[in-house]
Write an enzyme that holds these catalytic residues in place. Structure first.
Site, mmCIF file in Angstrom:
data_model
loop_
_atom_site.group_PDB
_atom_site.id
_atom_site.type_symbol
_atom_site.label_atom_id
_atom_site.label_comp_id
_atom_site.label_asym_id
_atom_site.label_seq_id
_atom_site.Cartn_x
_atom_site.Cartn_y
_atom_site.Cartn_z
ATOM 1 C CB CYS A 272 -0.973 0.002 1.165
ATOM 2 S SG CYS A 272 -1.919 -1.521 1.335
ATOM 3 N NE ARG A 301 1.503 -9.228 4.851
ATOM 4 C CZ ARG A 301 0.257 -9.225 4.393
ATOM 5 N NH1 ARG A 301 -0.605 -10.116 4.834
ATOM 6 N NH2 ARG A 301 -0.121 -8.316 3.498
ATOM 7 C CD GLN A 319 -0.320 -8.960 -0.546
ATOM 8 O OE1 GLN A 319 0.224 -7.860 -0.538
ATOM 9 N NE2 GLN A 319 -1.254 -9.299 0.331
ATOM 10 C CG ASP A 321 -1.602 -5.640 -3.218
ATOM 11 O OD1 ASP A 321 -2.740 -6.022 -2.900
ATOM 12 O OD2 ASP A 321 -0.690 -5.491 -2.403
ATOM 13 C CG HIS A 323 -3.179 0.326 -4.015
ATOM 14 N ND1 HIS A 323 -1.980 -0.330 -4.230
ATOM 15 C CD2 HIS A 323 -3.560 0.027 -2.752
ATOM 16 C CE1 HIS A 323 -1.649 -0.983 -3.136
ATOM 17 N NE2 HIS A 323 -2.586 -0.788 -2.224
ATOM 18 C CE LYS A 403 -11.494 -8.037 5.703
ATOM 19 N NZ LYS A 403 -10.170 -8.638 5.951
ATOM 20 C CG HIS A 449 -6.546 -1.111 -0.127
ATOM 21 N ND1 HIS A 449 -5.199 -0.948 0.138
ATOM 22 C CD2 HIS A 449 -7.179 -0.099 0.529
ATOM 23 C CE1 HIS A 449 -5.039 0.099 0.925
ATOM 24 N NE2 HIS A 449 -6.222 0.631 1.177
#
Length: 577
Positions: A272, A301, A319, A321, A323, A403, A449
């Site tokens: 992000c 992580r 990921q 991802d 945005h 979400k 997201h």
């Protein structure tokens, strides 16, 4: 009277504890809650349980059920409870740690009494006799603390009917056969090195081919849907995650370190902040919106060693991802487009049964209640106005916004939580993002997201199990294997092999001295879609025979026609071979 399955499961936990007491005498009882698919109970006794004990414990449970014993609730003072359980140290520990104002209740079942909030069925005759099964034994430290004594835990399966129990057991047996942790190494896709890189995947050529195919599939889909793709650094200053709020929420899972200039850098746990900096670079106009920014971002992580689980729970993953930055007027339209896009992607892999869950504001969150009201209503309106059914999960939203979670069912009926869409009106504020509106004023963008596959690693693990390693042709790392019947047909096999290679089809050779049947069997065990068989008849006719991994065979096939068929299936991303 009908009872919920949870009440039935918890009542059966008491019945099992009573049966253990009847059979083994001096037993110290810990806890016995209901859980998904059944219950467990923790015991402290000299006898070491084995699965050979299961039959006699189940027999004793059925005797208790048949006896029509009543579950009798009794409220006690703390002193009365301590006296009642004087010979039960784990119950004493629980009682002493109860809040001072909490009512203490026990449930009696003939000669067995347990500390319990309940509720229970009225009588053991209300419990099923044939839809439960003792399942497995495990060790469990009291209160989960390794400094405490190790107890013996018995797990049991409980369902409303025997048919449901049998179906669950069959599903689990099938899942064990499909376990990606077995199939992955067996198919030469990947392996792990827990001593050197716990929770990180070593991709082999075949596995990495599928991995790249997944990314290329998503890349093409995203390009067609109007996304741009970026790449941001993996190591950045910790202050970015402090600004975003991720550090306070997830800091214990981050990998970080201090450099010689006393700056603390972080290996990114999520993408992000990088997406925020991309948008913040240069002046954006309302004409630039919506701006859909995708990134295949590698993240790390820290997960406890005990939580790691093959590809499904790792410490290093990629990921898919994105945005999406837009105006408030565009946010519902963008959400709808994203939901439709997600369903399209899942359908491409054969997942048609997809559920939506709407997660609302958690107790610990950023942003005003007004922003949360607007955000939650926007998501509900998109779903309600477009006929999407959904389940609300109270308090399960991200700390920055509500979400949508997408839960799909695989080919053997298991549910997997996959993609997410999260509405965020807080991070653009925290990173001071803006665009120039039509009237020349500076306005804050709204941000979505979005992750569809989620983790490429986890999604691939799910695909392996969903397909039982039999990947659709377009995803399969090897499409075919060339098998000449004997050595004298190798020259012709080579010519055919080169035609497949020239067409861009990944094909292997098996010219070993093993029998043809053994080579076919080996290819089928590797779940290769096609075996190309050539012998004297095929050579004389300039054709081939093919056998599939499911043992179907066709003879006298035109080479060019079959190559064209394979290329069409790959191009169309057919789900079969």
């Amino acid at each position: 009277m009908s009872y919920s399955i949870n009440v039935i499961r918890h009542s059966l936990a008491h019945v099992m504890a009573a049966a253990v007491k009847n059979l083994f005498g001096d037993v110290k009882f810990a806890i016995g809650p209901d859980i998904d698919n059944g219950f467990y109970y923790d015991f402290d006794l000299e006898h070491r349980f084995s699965e050979e004990d299961f039959a006699k414990i189940e027999f004793e449970m059925r005797k208790i059920i048949k006896s029509d014993g009543r579950f009798v609730r009794e409220a006690l003072s703390k002193d009365e409870a301590l006296k009642m359980f004087a010979d039960q140290p784990y119950k004493i520990d629980l009682i002493q740690n109860l809040p001072a104002d909490e009512e203490i209740s026990v449930y009696k079942l003939r000669n067995f009494v347990d500390l319990c909030r309940g509720p229970h069925v009225d009588s053991t005759s209300d419990l099923p006799r044939d839809s439960f099964k003792l399942d497995k034994i495990a060790g469990a430290y009291w209160r989960g603390d390794s400094n405490n004594k190790m107890l013996q835990r018995i797990y049991a399966l409980v369902f409303a009917t025997k048919e449901e129990l049998d179906a669950y057991i069959a599903q689990r047996e099938e899942a064990e056969k499909r376990d990606h942790r077995k199939l992955g190494p067996a198919l030469d896709l990947f392996h792990f090195e827990p001593d050197y890189a716990p929770g990180a995947v070593f991709w082999h050529d075949k596995g990495y081919t599928i991995y790249r195919n997944l990314i290329e599939f998503m890349r093409k889909k995203q390009q067609d849907a109007g996304y741009i793709e970026v790449k941001t650094p993996r190591v950045m200053d910790r202050v970015l995650w402090e600004t975003s709020g991720h550090w306070e929420k997830y800091g214990q899972h981050n990998y970080s370190g201090k450099t010689e200039d006393d700056k603390v850098f972080c290996i990114r746990p999520m993408n992000c902040p990088g997406g925020m900096l991309i948008f913040g670079q240069g002046i954006k106009s309302y004409k630039d919106l919506p701006l859909r920014v995708a990134e295949f971002g590698e993240v790390n992580r820290y997960e406890a060693s005990g939580a790691l689980h093959g590809l499904l729970r790792v410490r290093e993953f990629t990921q898919d991802d994105a945005h999406i930055f837009c105006t408030k007027a565009q946010m519902e339209e963008e959400c709808l487009k994203t939901v439709k896009f997600i369903f399209e992607i899942y359908k491409g892999f054969g997942f048609e049964n997809v559920e939506i869950k709407l997660s609302t504001r958690p107790e610990k969150r950023i942003g005003s209640d007004e922003i949360w009201d607007i955000s939650e209503k926007a998501l509900m309106d998109v779903l309600d106005h477009n006929g999407y059914k959904y389940e609300i999960q109270e308090g399960e939203g991200a700390f920055y916004g509500p979400k949508l979670e997408f839960v799909l069912k695989d080919s053997i009926g298991r549910s997997w939580q996959m993609g997410t869409v999260q509405l965020d009106m807080s991070l653009p504020e925290r990173f001071d993002l803006s665009y120039i509106a039509e009237d020349g004023s500076k306005q804050r963008p709204v941000m979505w997201h979005r992750a569809i596959l989620g983790s490429i690693e986890r999604f691939l693990g799910i695909l392996i199990e969903n397909y039982d390693g039999k990947f659709p042709l377009w995803l399969a790392p090897v499409k075919a294997v060339m098998i000449p019947i004997s050595e004298k047909h190798i020259e012709y096999a080579d010519k055919v092999y080169e035609e497949f290679k020239k067409a861009g089809i990944t094909i292997e050779k098996d010219y070993s001295n093993e029998s043809m049947q053994k080579r076919i069997r080996d290819a089928q065990l590797q779940k290769i879609p096609y075996m190309i068989l050539v012998g004297q008849k095929e050579e004389d006719e300039g054709k081939i025979s093919i056998r599939t991994r499911d043992n179907k065979q066709e003879n006298g096939i035109e080479i060019s026609g079959f190559i064209k068929e394979i290329l069409n299936k790959i191009s169309n991303r057919d789900l079969d071979i």
